[in-house]
Each structure stands twice: as C-alpha cells, then as structure tokens.
Design a protein around this motif. Structure first.
Motif, PDB file in Angstrom:
ATOM      1  N   GLU A  70      43.433  32.636  19.927  1.00 12.01           N
ATOM      2  CA  GLU A  70      44.555  33.031  20.763  1.00 12.01           C
ATOM      3  C   GLU A  70      44.119  33.207  22.202  1.00 12.01           C
ATOM      4  O   GLU A  70      43.107  33.844  22.491  1.00 12.01           O
ATOM      5  N   ARG A  71      44.865  32.603  23.116  1.00  9.37           N
ATOM      6  CA  ARG A  71      44.575  32.716  24.543  1.00  9.37           C
ATOM      7  C   ARG A  71      45.067  34.074  25.023  1.00  9.37           C
ATOM      8  O   ARG A  71      46.211  34.454  24.768  1.00  9.37           O
ATOM      9  N   VAL A  72      44.181  34.807  25.663  1.00  6.83           N
ATOM     10  CA  VAL A  72      44.533  36.148  26.117  1.00  6.83           C
ATOM     11  C   VAL A  72      45.132  36.086  27.513  1.00  6.83           C
ATOM     12  O   VAL A  72      44.593  35.449  28.409  1.00  6.83           O
ATOM     13  N   PHE A  73      46.258  36.734  27.680  1.00 11.73           N
ATOM     14  CA  PHE A  73      46.855  36.839  29.008  1.00 11.73           C
ATOM     15  C   PHE A  73      46.889  38.290  29.433  1.00 11.73           C
ATOM     16  O   PHE A  73      46.475  39.170  28.686  1.00 11.73           O
ATOM     17  N   SER A  74      47.377  38.537  30.632  1.00 12.89           N
ATOM     18  CA  SER A  74      47.500  39.911  31.106  1.00 12.89           C
ATOM     19  C   SER A  74      48.397  40.664  30.136  1.00 12.89           C
ATOM     20  O   SER A  74      49.396  40.151  29.654  1.00 12.89           O
ATOM     21  N   THR A  80      42.671  47.229  26.707  1.00  9.59           N
ATOM     22  CA  THR A  80      42.901  46.364  25.554  1.00  9.59           C
ATOM     23  C   THR A  80      42.585  44.914  25.908  1.00  9.59           C
ATOM     24  O   THR A  80      41.952  44.199  25.134  1.00  9.59           O
ATOM     25  N   VAL A  81      43.025  44.480  27.097  1.00 10.06           N
ATOM     26  CA  VAL A  81      42.775  43.109  27.521  1.00 10.06           C
ATOM     27  C   VAL A  81      41.283  42.828  27.538  1.00 10.06           C
ATOM     28  O   VAL A  81      40.824  41.782  27.086  1.00 10.06           O
ATOM     29  N   MET A  82      40.509  43.771  28.045  1.00  8.45           N
ATOM     30  CA  MET A  82      39.063  43.589  28.138  1.00  8.45           C
ATOM     31  C   MET A  82      38.456  43.367  26.756  1.00  8.45           C
ATOM     32  O   MET A  82      37.678  42.444  26.547  1.00  8.45           O
ATOM     33  N   GLY A  83      38.799  44.243  25.814  1.00  7.45           N
ATOM     34  CA  GLY A  83      38.269  44.125  24.462  1.00  7.45           C
ATOM     35  C   GLY A  83      38.676  42.810  23.818  1.00  7.45           C
ATOM     36  O   GLY A  83      37.875  42.151  23.154  1.00  7.45           O
ATOM     37  N   THR A  84      39.935  42.419  24.037  1.00  7.00           N
ATOM     38  CA  THR A  84      40.424  41.167  23.474  1.00  7.00           C
ATOM     39  C   THR A  84      39.671  39.985  24.088  1.00  7.00           C
ATOM     40  O   THR A  84      39.281  39.041  23.382  1.00  7.00           O
TER      41      THR A  84
ATOM     42  N   ALA B  68      20.666  45.344  31.494  1.00  2.00           N
ATOM     43  CA  ALA B  68      21.721  46.097  32.183  1.00  2.00           C
ATOM     44  C   ALA B  68      22.806  45.123  32.605  1.00  2.00           C
ATOM     45  O   ALA B  68      22.529  44.105  33.231  1.00  2.00           O
ATOM     46  N   VAL B  69      24.044  45.433  32.227  1.00  2.13           N
ATOM     47  CA  VAL B  69      25.169  44.533  32.524  1.00  2.13           C
ATOM     48  C   VAL B  69      26.219  45.306  33.309  1.00  2.13           C
ATOM     49  O   VAL B  69      26.478  46.471  33.016  1.00  2.13           O
ATOM     50  N   GLU B  70      26.812  44.646  34.311  1.00  2.00           N
ATOM     51  CA  GLU B  70      27.846  45.331  35.075  1.00  2.00           C
ATOM     52  C   GLU B  70      29.073  45.552  34.214  1.00  2.00           C
ATOM     53  O   GLU B  70      29.538  44.644  33.522  1.00  2.00           O
ATOM     54  N   ARG B  71      29.574  46.766  34.238  1.00  4.34           N
ATOM     55  CA  ARG B  71      30.774  47.106  33.493  1.00  4.34           C
ATOM     56  C   ARG B  71      31.996  46.599  34.263  1.00  4.34           C
ATOM     57  O   ARG B  71      32.114  46.856  35.453  1.00  4.34           O
ATOM     58  N   VAL B  72      32.824  45.861  33.584  1.00  3.47           N
ATOM     59  CA  VAL B  72      33.993  45.268  34.247  1.00  3.47           C
ATOM     60  C   VAL B  72      35.175  46.222  34.169  1.00  3.47           C
ATOM     61  O   VAL B  72      35.481  46.749  33.105  1.00  3.47           O
ATOM     62  N   PHE B  73      35.785  46.453  35.302  1.00  9.30           N
ATOM     63  CA  PHE B  73      37.001  47.262  35.316  1.00  9.30           C
ATOM     64  C   PHE B  73      38.164  46.406  35.788  1.00  9.30           C
ATOM     65  O   PHE B  73      37.986  45.234  36.120  1.00  9.30           O
ATOM     66  N   SER B  74      39.315  46.992  35.824  1.00  7.56           N
ATOM     67  CA  SER B  74      40.481  46.252  36.324  1.00  7.56           C
ATOM     68  C   SER B  74      40.203  45.805  37.750  1.00  7.56           C
ATOM     69  O   SER B  74      39.628  46.525  38.541  1.00  7.56           O
ATOM     70  N   GLN B  75      40.518  44.576  38.025  1.00  8.77           N
ATOM     71  CA  GLN B  75      40.366  44.068  39.381  1.00  8.77           C
ATOM     72  C   GLN B  75      41.711  43.550  39.832  1.00  8.77           C
ATOM     73  O   GLN B  75      42.688  43.645  39.109  1.00  8.77           O
ATOM     74  N   VAL B  81      39.219  38.794  36.054  1.00 10.01           N
ATOM     75  CA  VAL B  81      38.771  39.828  35.112  1.00 10.01           C
ATOM     76  C   VAL B  81      38.466  39.199  33.757  1.00 10.01           C
ATOM     77  O   VAL B  81      37.456  39.514  33.128  1.00 10.01           O
ATOM     78  N   MET B  82      39.325  38.300  33.308  1.00  9.06           N
ATOM     79  CA  MET B  82      39.141  37.677  31.999  1.00  9.06           C
ATOM     80  C   MET B  82      37.809  36.924  31.951  1.00  9.06           C
ATOM     81  O   MET B  82      37.038  37.084  31.016  1.00  9.06           O
ATOM     82  N   GLY B  83      37.553  36.096  32.960  1.00  5.14           N
ATOM     83  CA  GLY B  83      36.314  35.323  33.005  1.00  5.14           C
ATOM     84  C   GLY B  83      35.108  36.242  33.045  1.00  5.14           C
ATOM     85  O   GLY B  83      34.097  36.003  32.373  1.00  5.14           O
ATOM     86  N   THR B  84      35.221  37.322  33.827  1.00  8.55           N
ATOM     87  CA  THR B  84      34.114  38.271  33.942  1.00  8.55           C
ATOM     88  C   THR B  84      33.870  38.958  32.603  1.00  8.55           C
ATOM     89  O   THR B  84      32.723  39.130  32.178  1.00  8.55           O
ATOM     90  N   ALA B  85      34.966  39.335  31.937  1.00  2.99           N
ATOM     91  CA  ALA B  85      34.843  39.996  30.637  1.00  2.99           C
ATOM     92  C   ALA B  85      34.212  39.050  29.610  1.00  2.99           C
ATOM     93  O   ALA B  85      33.359  39.454  28.812  1.00  2.99           O
TER      94      ALA B  85
END
Lengths: 172, 172
Positions: A70-74, A80-84, B68-75, B81-85
C-alpha cells in the motif's frame, strides 16, 4: 497463467500480510494471511528487524512472484505516517532483496479494484474480499483483509497490463 | 575507551554517512564519510536496495560498534518526510541486521552537541564538524557533515550516559 502475489498493508504495530493466487478476470485463491505484530514499547530497530525477518520467512515459505504494497500518503497523524512509511520501506526492501517486483497501490485503487468503489469503507472491503476468495469466515483483523485486497488488486491490475501489452504487440 | 560510530543522515536522493572514532570529552577522529545517492526517477525498491547494500558494505568495511540515525519529525513537505522515513528505516534495519545498537537523535540534539546551539544553521554545523575533527577541508555536501555531527554527538552522549551509569554504580 496464474500468478502468486504477496500483499502488504504496512504498519509497525500491525502489518497485514496476504497471499493469493489467480489470473486476471478469474476468481483468486487464498494462499495465506496473517498479521505481523510488534509491541509499541519495543525498540524501533527490533520492531523493524522482527517485520523484516517474518517477511523473509513468508517469501521463502510461500514463494510469491510479485509483491503489492500500500502506498502511504499524508494522513492525519504524522506519527502514524512515519511508522507506516518505515514498515512499508521494510516490506519493499524485503521484496527487492528477494529479487521480486514491487508494485504500490493507493487505498482508493485497491478499494475500487475489489468493490468498484474507491471510497468503500473497511467493512465493505472485508465483505468483498471474503466473497471474492469464497471464504466461509471473513479474514480478521481489517489489516489482513486489506493485505488480501491489495494482492487481489495486483493480480487483476497486472492482468490488465498484460492484456494491454499483448494488444499493443498485436497492433504493431 | 574509544568507540567507532556510524552516523546516518537519512535521505533517498542523498543519504549522508559519517564514521568517527572517539571517546567522551576528547576530540573525535574522522574515519570516513560519503553520500549515498540515488536518482529520483529510479524505482523506489531499487533506491532502497541500493542504500541497503551500500550501508551493509560500509558496516563490513569499517566495523562500527554502534549507529546513530537522525530522528525524523514532521517537516513542511510530506513527500520529503516519507522518503526520509523510508531511508531511515533502511538504515535502522541495516544496523539491526548487523547486530549493532541504534540510537536516534533529533536535529536539535545534534546541533546542540556539536555547537552548543540547538538552532544552529547548516553552515555552523559544518564549521564545527570541521573544527572538531581537525579537518583541513570542510566535509561536503551538508548531508555528510550532518552525518558526522550525528556520530560525534553519539560518541559524546554515549559517554555522558556511561559516566552517569558509573556515578550511579559508585553511589550505590
């Protein structure tokens, strides 16, 4: 020609996995489904490792020919998005490591493929998956049904692509 | 006791990787840095596979003891964000597969560790990394400097944790 597809509905806490076999325009056959779970308070690296290992085992055991994720979108919740996205990356990588082609589908594409309605709700998707696979009991939880819907969608869409390619070859 | 740390500033198009060796409160030594790149128009599964393979090679070649990995937050940009995650998940998984402990740090934690200012800009971080590692030329691009900053942060923070544990043991 029947193809065996592994569908993955990515998630860190619950990752739906479904395998079906079928060919375009014909009913698909259920091969296997399950939900790979991990505890939210476990270290992220162990959660990803756990999912990676289970997916590798499933690929070895069931030998799918391609993978649909499944393609993840916003979504509403960034966390949740991060984990997905992270679980999705593990699934895509597991397929790539096994040399399997990966296709991504949006939730609407999957819903439209199995129910004819891109806005179908979870209950509708589960009902259609149950009917399409001729199951006596609905697959649970919803994550597993979603993964099976993804796999069915890929069998049918892949078939459409093959027919288009064949038609193009004939007209050339 | 010196420890060798692999820092990863995750990204799909450019993933910064930096290895340093050092012990808490002492200058760190540069071991290696590079940027793992992939073309945006390449298939996502191949991009993730490419990153996974290069990280595995680096772990084999340079034998870090922790990651050590940078923790991704909302950007701002959800797509970024998706690519970074996804790239971050590949890095965390690569470490876990190699049996290495992984620690995540926010950008502010890293900036504060190397420059004393959690709001430091990219130029400041690069300047501090160059000075702290006693390099004659600044590491480029910024992704590589960020990865080195992460590794330095982890050496020092790990040290702080060790000192705290030691102090606690003494007082018991």
């Amino acid at each position: 020609m029947a193809v065996r597809v592994l569908g993955v509905d990515p998630g860190l806490t619950r990752c739906g996995v479904g395998l079906v076999e079928g060919s375009p325009g014909r009913p698909c056959k259920l091969v296997h489904y399950e939900v790979v779970r991990s505890e939210p308070d476990l270290d992220l690296s162990l959660r990803l490792l756990n999912l990676d290992r289970r997916l590798a085992e499933l690929v070895t055991e069931f030998r799918p020919e391609s993978v649909a994720v499944e393609r993840v979108f916003s979504q509403h919740n960034v966390r949740t998005v991060m984990g997905t996205a992270q679980a999705g990356a593990v699934a895509i990588l597991a397929a790539a490591r096994a040399g399997l082609p990966v296709q991504m589908y949006t939730p609407s594409e999957v819903k439209a493929a199995v129910s004819g309605n891109g806005q179908a709700d979870k209950a509708q998707v589960t009902a259609m998956v149950t009917r399409l696979l001729r199951l006596e009991v609905a697959p649970k939880p919803a994550d597993a049904a979603d993964a099976l819907a993804l796999a069915i969608c890929h069998v049918w869409r892949g078939g459409a692509r093959e027919r288009i390619s064949a038609a193009l070859r004939r007209t050339r």
